[in-house]
Enzyme design. Structure first.
Site, mmCIF file in Angstrom:
data_model
loop_
_atom_site.group_PDB
_atom_site.id
_atom_site.type_symbol
_atom_site.label_atom_id
_atom_site.label_comp_id
_atom_site.label_asym_id
_atom_site.label_seq_id
_atom_site.Cartn_x
_atom_site.Cartn_y
_atom_site.Cartn_z
ATOM 1 N N THR A 188 0.857 -1.173 0.000
ATOM 2 C CA THR A 188 0.000 0.000 0.000
ATOM 3 C C THR A 188 0.896 1.226 0.000
ATOM 4 O OG1 THR A 188 -1.608 1.238 1.305
ATOM 5 C CG2 THR A 188 -0.234 -0.270 2.522
ATOM 6 N N GLU A 335 -5.137 -2.515 4.511
ATOM 7 C CA GLU A 335 -4.766 -3.187 5.761
ATOM 8 C C GLU A 335 -5.881 -4.066 6.298
ATOM 9 O OE1 GLU A 335 -4.251 -0.125 4.898
ATOM 10 O OE2 GLU A 335 -2.347 0.652 5.638
ATOM 11 N N LYS A 445 -7.891 22.485 7.979
ATOM 12 C CA LYS A 445 -7.993 23.208 9.258
ATOM 13 C C LYS A 445 -7.908 24.702 8.970
ATOM 14 C CE LYS A 445 -6.152 19.087 10.931
ATOM 15 N NZ LYS A 445 -5.379 18.274 10.020
ATOM 16 N N TRP A 450 -12.616 22.618 11.489
ATOM 17 C CA TRP A 450 -12.209 21.461 10.695
ATOM 18 C C TRP A 450 -13.212 21.281 9.570
ATOM 19 C CZ3 TRP A 450 -9.713 16.561 12.999
ATOM 20 C CH2 TRP A 450 -8.594 16.935 13.781
#
Ligand code: AMP
Length: 563
Positions: A188, A335, A445, A450
Site C-alpha cells: 500500500t 490493511e 484546518k 475542521w
C-alpha cells in the site's frame, strides 16, 4: 478466566481454514458454470479446478516451495484467479504486484517481499526488464500472454503459462497445513516513505470470505450478489485481491467475468454480452465508464455496483441511478483485507423515506459480521456513537493485517492500543453507521474549524457544470489553511468557466445557510484543469494535487480563480 476446554478425541480431524476449501465448495455447487475472460475464453468451474491443479504442478516442478513468494504482474484475468488459488494452496505466498506503481516502487516491493518467482503478462515485460537487473531474490519467470505464438525475452524464463499448463497433470493432492500460514501479500502506498507490505493468512482470507459473502448475499435490505448473479470486477486484482470478491464468488460457484486490461469498450461489451449484474469499483472508474461514448443512451438496469476506496457522492449516485445502476458504498482499506462495512437499513430506516435511505447508501455503512469499530478522540478515549462526535476510526476483526511486513515501527503505530488505526476521521451513529468524514491528513484546518474535504467535494459535485472535483487545504498565513478546489468541467460547460467563481459561491451559500457547512468551507480559490491527478488505484491523488498547486502558486497558473 477458566473456560471449559475439552481435549479432542484422538484421531479427530483438526480442520484448518485453508483457501482450498473455498474452491472445493464452489465447484461442488456449479461444475458447469463459467469463468469468462474478455471475448476470448470461457471455461467451467470443473476446468478452473483442473487448471489450478496444473498450475500447482508447474510451480512445484519449477521448485516453488512452501513459504516462497510468487509474484504476479497481470491485468484482471482468469489466470490471475488461478494464481490467487494455486499459489497459496501449495503453501507459497502470492504477491499481487501493483503494476501502476513507478518502476522504482515496483522494484522496492519485489525485493522487500523477497519474490522468488514472477508471472509476467507480456504487456509488463518492458517494465519487468527495466528492473530485472536490480532484483535480488527472483530466480525464475513465467510469461502470461494471449498471443498464440508467445515470445519474450525474460530472464530465467521457465516458459509460457498455457504451454506449461497443457503439459502438466490436472490433479494435485493439495496438502493441509497451518491455517495461520501467510497466503497473500501486497503493498500500500502511503503519503510518505516506501510502500508498506500488508499480508493475510489462509484463516483470515477464509473468514473474510465468509463474512463478505454474508454481507453480499444474506442481508435482505441490501442484496448485492447471490448465486445467480454474474460478477465482473472493475477493481484491479492487485488491489486487495479485487476486494476479496473473487474468493467469495468462487466459493459460491458464481459466474465470473474477467475483463483483462480496463478498456471502457470491452467492459461495456462484456457487461452486455455476459449479462453482468454485480461489480465493484472506485468512483473515478465508474465516472469514466458512464462518460464514454459507448455508454451513451444505454440503459444499465439491473447492474448493482459497490463503490469503495473513496467516498461515494450524491452526484455520482444520482447520475448512475438515472442510468439504471444501483450504487451502494462500502468501506475498507488495504490493511483490512479489505471489507469493513457496507450499507444496512434497520427497521427504522426501512420505514423512512426512500430519499433518507439513499443518504445511507452513500455512507460507509454498518460493520459487516465479526467487525468491531470505534471512534477514538486524540487521547485514545472511545467517543459516543451519536453521529456527531468525530475521531479516528479504529477497528478489530479476524482478518486485519497483523502489521506491515518487516516494519516494526510502522506496525506498532498501526496497532497502537490494540486497535487497527485507519487514519480516517469518522462518526458512528445510533444505527451503527460509520460516516467517513475525511482522511486525517486531508481534513482542512481553517481558522480553528475542521472542514471535511470529502463533504465539500460532494457538494461541489452537485453543481451541474462540474464533472469532477478535488478539494485540498493549502497553507494560508492568516487562517492556517484554506480550501482549494480543482475542477474538471463538463465539455458543454466551458463558457461557464468565466463566471465560475460567483456561480460556485452561489451554489454553496445555501448549504452554509442550512448549517451543513460553515462559511469557511467556501474555497478561496479554484482552478479549472483538464484532468485531476489519480493514484495507482484511481483515487484522487491529494499529495500530487497539493504539490501541483504549490508549484502553480509559485509560477502562476492561468486557470486559478479567486472566489
Ligand atoms: P486503500 O488502502 O488504498 O484501499 O485506501 C483505503 C482508504 O480509502 C480508507 O482509509 C479511506 O480513506 C478511503 N475509503 C475507502 N472506502 C471509503 C468510503 N466508502 N468512503 C470514504 N473513504 C473511503
Amino acid at each position: 478466566m477458566q473456560t471449559r476446554i475439552i481435549p479432542p478425541t484422538p484421531g479427530a480431524y483438526a480442520f484448518p481454514l485453508l483457501i482450498k476449501r473455498l474452491l472445493m465448495s464452489g465447484s461442488r455447487y456449479e461444475q458447469a458454470r463459467e469463468i469468462v475472460y474478455r471475448d476470448q475464453l470461457r471455461y467451467s468451474y470443473k476446468t478452473l479446478g483442473e487448471r489450478i491443479a496444473r498450475l500447482a504442478n508447474v510451480l512445484t516442478q519449477a521448485g516453488v516451495k512452501a513459504g516462497d513468494t510468487v509474484a504476479v504482474m497481470d491485468w484482471d484475468s482468469h489466470r490471475y484467479l488461478e494464481c490467487m488459488f494455486a499459489i497459496p494452496m501449495i503453501g507459497a505466498v502470492v504477491h499481487t504486484i501493483n503494476v501502476r506503481l513507478s518502476p522504482e516502487q515496483i522494484l522496492y516491493t519485489m525485493n522487500h517481499a523477497e519474490d522468488r518467482y514472477v508471472l509476467v503478462n507480456a504487456d509488463f515485460v518492458p517494465l519487468y526488464q527495466a528492473v530485472a537487473g536490480q532484483l535480488t531474490t527472483v530466480s525464475n519467470t513465467i510469461l502470461l500472454t494471449d498471443n498464440p505464438h508467445p515470445q519474450a525475452d525474460l530472464p530465467g524464463l521457465l516458459g509460457e503459462y498455457e504451454t506449461l499448463l497443457a503439459a502438466a497433470s490436472p490433479e494435485y493432492a493439495f496438502p493441509d497445513f497451518d491455517e495461520n500460514s501467510v497466503a497473500t501479500t501486497f503493498y500500500t502506498t502511503g503519503t510518505t516513505g516506501n510502500p508498506k507490505g500488508v499480508y493475510f493468512t489462509h484463516r483470515q482470507l477464509v473468514l473474510h470470505t465468509l463474512s463478505l459473502s454474508t454481507m453480499l448475499g444474506s442481508i435482505d435490505c441490501v442484496r448485492l450478489m447471490g448465486t445467480n448473479d454474474v460478477y465482473m470486477p472493475i477493481t484491479p486484482m492487485f488491489h486487495v485481491h479485487a476486494w476479496g470478491v473473487p474468493y467469495a464468488a468462487t466459493m459460491l460457484g458464481i459466474k465470473q467475468v474477467y475483463p483483462g486490461r480496463y478498456e471502457p469498450d470491452m467492459l461495456l461489451r462484456l457487461w452486455q454480452t455476459e449479462q453482468v449484474t454485480f461489480s465493484h469499483c472506485v468512483p473515478t472508474i465508474l465516472q469514466m465508464l458512464l462518460n464514454c461514448d459507448r455508454a451513451q443512451g444505454v440503459d444499465f438496469a439491473g447492474w448493482r455496483i459497490i463503490i469503495g476506496g473513496s467516498a461515494l457522492n450524491r452526484a455520482l449516485y444520482d447520475a448512475a441511478l438515472a442510468r439504471g445502476i444501483q450504487l451502494t458504498a462500502a468501506y475498507g482499506m488495504s490493511e483490512t483485507c479489505p471489507m469493513i462495512s457496507c450499507a444496512y437499513f434497520d427497521q427504522a430506516l426501512m420505514a423512512a423515506d426512500a430519499e433518507v435511505r439513499a443518504d445511507f447508501r452513500l455512507k460507509a455503512g454498518v460493520p459487516v459480521p465479526l467487525v468491531e469499530a470505534a471512534v477514538l478522540d486524540s487521547s485514545g478515549q472511545v467517543l459516543p456513537a451519536d453521529g456527531e462526535s468525530q475521531g479516528e476510526l479504529v477497528l478489530r476483526a479476524p482478518w486485519l493485517s497483523m502489521g506491515y511486513l518487516d516494519e516494526p515501527e510502522r506496525s506498532a503505530e498501526l496497532w497502537a492500543g490494540g486497535w487497527l488505526h485507519t487514519g480516517d476521521v469518522a462518526t458512528l451513529d445510533h444505527h451503527g453507521v460509520i460516516d467517513i468524514r475525511d482522511r486525517i491528513k486531508d481534513v482542512i484546518k481553517t481558522g480553528g474549524e475542521w472542514i471535511s474535504s470529502l463533504e465539500l467535494e460532494g457538494l461541489i459535485a452537485l453543481h451541474p457544470a462540474v464533472r469532477e472535483v478535488a478539494v485540498v487545504g493549502v497553507p494560508d498565513a492568516q487562517w492556517g489553511e484554506r480550501p482549494f478546489a480543482l475542477l474538471v468541467l463538463r465539455p458543454e460547460q466551458e463558457p461557464v468557466a468565466a463566471t465560475l467563481a460567483g456561480d460556485l459561491k452561489r451554489h454553496l451559500l445555501p448549504y452554509v445557510q442550512q448549517g451543513q457547512i460553515n462559511k469557511w468551507a467556501i474555497p478561496s480559490q479554484v482552478a479549472v484543469v483538464d484532468q485531476i491527478p489519480k493514484t495507482s488505484v484511481g483515487k484522487l491523488d491529494k499529495k500530487r494535487i497539493r504539490a501541483d498547486i504549490k508549484r502553480w502558486q509559485a509560477d502562476g497558473h492561468p486557470a486559478i480563480v479567486a472566489l
